[in-house]
Scaffold this active site. Structure first.
Site, PDB file in Angstrom:
ATOM      1  N   GLU A  95      -1.537  -1.748   1.399  1.00 50.71           N
ATOM      2  CA  GLU A  95      -1.367  -2.105  -0.003  1.00 50.71           C
ATOM      3  C   GLU A  95      -0.525  -3.366  -0.171  1.00 50.71           C
ATOM      4  OE1 GLU A  95       0.539   1.457  -1.334  1.00 50.71           O
ATOM      5  OE2 GLU A  95       2.484   0.560  -0.990  1.00 50.71           O
ATOM      6  N   CYS A 108       4.027  -9.052  -3.188  1.00 51.37           N
ATOM      7  CA  CYS A 108       4.702  -8.202  -2.204  1.00 51.37           C
ATOM      8  C   CYS A 108       3.662  -7.753  -1.170  1.00 51.37           C
ATOM      9  CB  CYS A 108       5.299  -7.014  -2.954  1.00 51.37           C
ATOM     10  SG  CYS A 108       6.059  -5.789  -1.892  1.00 51.37           S
ATOM     11  N   CYS A 115       4.833   2.762   9.140  1.00 51.44           N
ATOM     12  CA  CYS A 115       6.096   2.230   9.666  1.00 51.44           C
ATOM     13  C   CYS A 115       6.691   3.295  10.577  1.00 51.44           C
ATOM     14  CB  CYS A 115       7.059   1.917   8.519  1.00 51.44           C
ATOM     15  SG  CYS A 115       8.666   1.308   9.091  1.00 51.44           S
ATOM     16  N   CYS A 119      12.497   6.124   7.297  1.00 49.30           N
ATOM     17  CA  CYS A 119      13.566   6.228   6.301  1.00 49.30           C
ATOM     18  C   CYS A 119      13.213   7.375   5.362  1.00 49.30           C
ATOM     19  CB  CYS A 119      13.710   4.918   5.515  1.00 49.30           C
ATOM     20  SG  CYS A 119      14.162   3.542   6.560  1.00 49.30           S
ATOM     21  N   CYS A 122      11.414   6.917   1.853  1.00 49.70           N
ATOM     22  CA  CYS A 122      10.314   5.949   1.797  1.00 49.70           C
ATOM     23  C   CYS A 122       8.966   6.584   2.124  1.00 49.70           C
ATOM     24  CB  CYS A 122      10.607   4.807   2.777  1.00 49.70           C
ATOM     25  SG  CYS A 122       9.237   3.667   2.977  1.00 49.70           S
TER      26      CYS A 122
HETATM   27  N1  SAH Z   1      10.859  -2.268   6.239  1.00 52.41           N
HETATM   28  C1  SAH Z   1      11.469  -3.282   5.466  1.00 52.41           C
HETATM   29  C2  SAH Z   1      10.572  -3.861   4.378  1.00 52.41           C
HETATM   30  C3  SAH Z   1       9.719  -2.882   3.628  1.00 52.41           C
HETATM   31  S1  SAH Z   1      10.598  -1.750   2.591  1.00 52.41           S
HETATM   32  C4  SAH Z   1      12.786  -2.786   4.885  1.00 52.41           C
HETATM   33  O1  SAH Z   1      13.069  -1.588   4.975  1.00 52.41           O
HETATM   34  O2  SAH Z   1      13.525  -3.623   4.372  1.00 52.41           O
HETATM   35  C5  SAH Z   1      11.064  -2.830   1.258  1.00 52.41           C
HETATM   36  C6  SAH Z   1      12.190  -2.290   0.399  1.00 52.41           C
HETATM   37  O3  SAH Z   1      11.754  -1.109  -0.307  1.00 52.41           O
HETATM   38  C7  SAH Z   1      13.422  -1.884   1.204  1.00 52.41           C
HETATM   39  O4  SAH Z   1      14.582  -2.473   0.647  1.00 52.41           O
HETATM   40  C8  SAH Z   1      13.465  -0.377   1.045  1.00 52.41           C
HETATM   41  O5  SAH Z   1      14.791   0.084   1.116  1.00 52.41           O
HETATM   42  C9  SAH Z   1      12.822  -0.194  -0.330  1.00 52.41           C
HETATM   43  N2  SAH Z   1      12.304   1.163  -0.584  1.00 52.41           N
HETATM   44  C10 SAH Z   1      11.697   1.978   0.285  1.00 52.41           C
HETATM   45  N3  SAH Z   1      11.386   3.158  -0.304  1.00 52.41           N
HETATM   46  C11 SAH Z   1      11.818   3.065  -1.586  1.00 52.41           C
HETATM   47  C12 SAH Z   1      11.809   3.964  -2.684  1.00 52.41           C
HETATM   48  N4  SAH Z   1      11.298   5.173  -2.586  1.00 52.41           N
HETATM   49  N5  SAH Z   1      12.335   3.560  -3.862  1.00 52.41           N
HETATM   50  C13 SAH Z   1      12.872   2.293  -3.966  1.00 52.41           C
HETATM   51  N6  SAH Z   1      12.892   1.399  -2.960  1.00 52.41           N
HETATM   52  C14 SAH Z   1      12.396   1.780  -1.770  1.00 52.41           C
HETATM   53 FE1  SF4 Z   2       9.931   1.407   7.167  1.00 54.30          FE
HETATM   54 FE2  SF4 Z   2      12.252   2.239   6.206  1.00 54.30          FE
HETATM   55 FE3  SF4 Z   2      11.224  -0.113   5.358  1.00 54.30          FE
HETATM   56 FE4  SF4 Z   2      10.092   2.250   4.658  1.00 54.30          FE
HETATM   57  S1  SF4 Z   2      12.133   1.497   4.065  1.00 54.30           S
HETATM   58  S2  SF4 Z   2       9.041   0.429   5.360  1.00 54.30           S
HETATM   59  S3  SF4 Z   2      10.406   3.484   6.537  1.00 54.30           S
HETATM   60  S4  SF4 Z   2      11.919   0.434   7.443  1.00 54.30           S
END
Ligand code: SAH
Ligand code: SF4
Length: 358
Positions: A95, A108, A115, A119, A122
């Site tokens: 996406e 974006c 991934c 986390c 996420c």
């Molecule tokens: N893997 C990288 C980039 C992709 S995630 C990273 O973690 O930075 C991009 C952003 O989305 C990150 O700052 C992450 O903390 C945030 N993110 C992930 N899940 C989220 C959620 N459920 N609500 C709000 N932000 C979220």
């Molecule tokens: Fe991967 Fe964590 Fe970024 Fe989600 S927030 S894309 S699990 S590194």
């Protein structure tokens, strides 16, 4: 079938030159093709009017210009954030999102399918890693969205699915093509690579003097909380991460963006705000506060009052804080969520099916 035809976007300039010499065409055809593909953004070989008709036909039978099919879009009725779900030639889905905010138009994009970093808050993390995207697939997201966007992008952020630093070479190659004058000629500073804190990648970006912007997802102000929500924090510890961040700003003379996802009952206390201020002291930075957006009852955003209060606490310290606009809220624009919704609706989850195949 399209999947049998090679994507022109996969080729580097040398490969294109070799192709033309093999079919008895002069070298400069390569530059002409490159220009049509990237600068002009042609989507059909009939548009390459610099080529004789026979060559256009030959190219059309040997190559494709686009490989994704659009299988779902969701537009927020409130703010016109648009989320795209693409299917790739091997059946996997990824996406990308366009966020319109006044004059700012942010594209974006994803760097991986799924991934591996898991986390807890996420949706992408729940998928595990299915595979890395190629540089061509990363660039194609931008090209496909440009064809559909109301306005050209002003910012491109690697904040979709995946951890860019775990697909470093393809991400950097894609960012180069997006920014090269003979590529998409997009401003290098306006391309932001967001990482969960992979220190090796941050150091590499600094040492290689990469001209792109860097964002680091902190999401917690101390080691214990960070570990609880981001398992990768056990390997790349907060203390060392902050040292790497400092080093990066010193070497590159650039400001870092820290991202901090606010999760109710986890990282939203006054003491957390204080700890965040302490942690980032002395590092030229901007902090993005992002209210968590999740289906999971354990990872919910705090109330608006708490969000505002947290913002003010950190702001008191005279730093630039942006509460990331709630744009996209209604369509679940946080990473991985359109994918999850689409799959839920269909009941049979493609990613699960593919995971078994792996
Ligand atoms: N893997 C990288 C980039 C992709 S995630 C990273 O973690 O930075 C991009 C952003 O989305 C990150 O700052 C992450 O903390 C945030 N993110 C992930 N899940 C989220 C959620 N459920 N609500 C709000 N932000 C979220
Ligand atoms: Fe991967 Fe964590 Fe970024 Fe989600 S927030 S894309 S699990 S590194």
């Amino acid at each position: 079938m399209e999947s049998d035809i090679q994507s022109v976007l996969d080729l580097n300039p040398e490969q294109i030159e070799t192709y033309f010499s093999e079919i008895g065409e002069p070298k400069f055809r390569g530059a002409q093709l490159w220009k049509g593909v990237y600068s002009a953004g042609y989507t059909d070989f009939t548009q390459f009017t610099v080529f004789p008709k026979s060559l256009r036909e030959r190219l059309a039978s040997d190559f494709s210009l686009r490989t994704f099919s659009l299988i779902d879009t969701t537009t927020s009725p409130v703010d016109e954030t648009v989320k795209f779900l693409w299917q790739m030639t091997d059946g996997y889905k990824i996406e990308s999102v366009i966020i319109y905010e006044g004059k700012r138009v942010t594209f974006c994009i994803s760097s991986q399918i799924g991934c591996p970093l898991d986390c807890k808050f996420c949706a992408t993390g729940k998928m595990g890693l299915l595979r890395n995207l190629t540089h061509a697939e990363i660039v194609e997201q931008v090209m496909q969205m440009k064809m559909r966007s109301k306005y050209p992008p002003t910012n491109i952020v690697f904040m979709g699915m995946g951890e860019p630093m775990l697909n470093y070479d393809s991400v950097m190659r894609a960012a180069e093509i997006l920014s090269e004058p003979e590529g998409l000629a997009f401003s290098r500073k306006k391309i932001t690579i967001s990482t969960s804190g992979i220190i090796d990648g941050i150091q590499r970006m600094a040492n290689e003097d990469r001209p792109f912007s860097l964002a680091i997802s902190l999401n917690a102000p101390n080691q214990k909380t960070r570990e609880a929500v981001m398992p990768i924090a056990r390997k790349y510890r907060l203390k060392e991460l902050m040292q790497a961040a400092k080093h990066y700003t010193k070497i590159t003379k650039k400001r870092i963006t820290f991202e901090y996802v606010l999760m109710d009952g986890i990282n939203t206390r006054d003491a957390d705000a204080q700890a965040l201020i302490e942690l980032t002291k002395g590092i030229p930075c901007r902090i993005n506060i992002i209210p968590c957006n999740s289906d999971d009852p354990h990872y919910q955003p705090p109330s608006d009052a708490v969000i505002q209060h947290f913002d003010q606490l950190v702001n008191k310290n005279h730093r630039t804080i942006t509460v990331r606009n709630r744009k996209g809220w209604e369509i679940q624009a946080a990473c991985g969520q359109l994918y999850a919704t689409n799959e839920k609706n269909k009941k049979a989850t493609l990613y699960k099916t593919l995971k078994h195949v792996e």
